[in-house]
Design an enzyme around this catalytic site. Structure first.
Site, PDB file in Angstrom:
ATOM      1  CG  MET A   1      -1.838   1.158   1.284  1.00  0.00           C
ATOM      2  SD  MET A   1      -2.878   1.041   2.732  1.00  0.00           S
ATOM      3  CE  MET A   1      -3.370   2.725   2.841  1.00  0.00           C
ATOM      4  N   PRO A   2       1.513   1.546  -1.113  1.00  0.00           N
ATOM      5  CG  PRO A   2       2.849   1.310  -2.989  1.00  0.00           C
ATOM      6  CD  PRO A   2       1.616   0.784  -2.343  1.00  0.00           C
ATOM      7  CG  LEU A   3       0.809   8.361   1.064  1.00  0.00           C
ATOM      8  CD1 LEU A   3      -0.595   8.510   0.469  1.00  0.00           C
ATOM      9  CD2 LEU A   3       0.842   8.843   2.502  1.00  0.00           C
ATOM     10  CB  THR A  71       5.465   6.376   2.439  1.00  0.00           C
ATOM     11  OG1 THR A  71       5.952   7.718   2.545  1.00  0.00           O
ATOM     12  CG2 THR A  71       5.617   5.666   3.776  1.00  0.00           C
TER      13      THR A  71
END
Length: 131
Positions: A1-3, A71
């Site tokens: 789950m990259p931001l 992130t």
């Protein structure tokens, strides 16, 4: 789950912004293997006079930087990260961004560092279920 946070100059055409964001997402899907629907992005356009990037650091001729901060959970090998950098630059090039102007920064953390909503730690729960 990259931001993903993409910061770029407000001088860039408005229609280019979602194209850049889509390209970064494609690169994450292709190079890192995230799911297609795992898209969480923030695009911020700032006045050029609020962006300060050295124009020659490490021998790269920067003119109009697109800063991509990602992130994501730790654990990807260096070659995967290098492939991601290349893919992001390639995708940005398709919409008129010079590869020299693409700055990418990865920040890694663990599954316990994420909540996808409802005050829960979904990634940590998934990890614990799998072990």
């Amino acid at each position: 789950m990259p931001l993903v946070r993409i910061t770029l100059s407000s001088d860039r055409p408005a229609e280019q912004r979602p194209q850049i964001a889509a390209g970064v997402h494609r690169a994450l899907v292709d190079a890192v293997g995230i799911p297609e629907k795992d898209r969480f992005q923030i695009v911020q356009a700032l006045p050029a006079e609020q962006m300060f990037f050295d124009h020659e650091y490490l021998g790269v001729d920067r003119r109009d930087v697109v800063c991509v901060e990602i992130t994501l959970r730790r654990g990807r090998p260096e070659e995967t990260k290098r492939a991601l950098y290349r893919r992001i630059a390639e995708e940005a090039g398709k919409v008129g961004v010079r590869s020299e102007d693409v700055l990418v920064v990865l920040t890694e953390n663990g599954s316990a560092d994420w909540s996808a909503g409802r005050g829960e730690a979904q990634l940590l729960d998934l990890e614990q279920q799998m072990s």
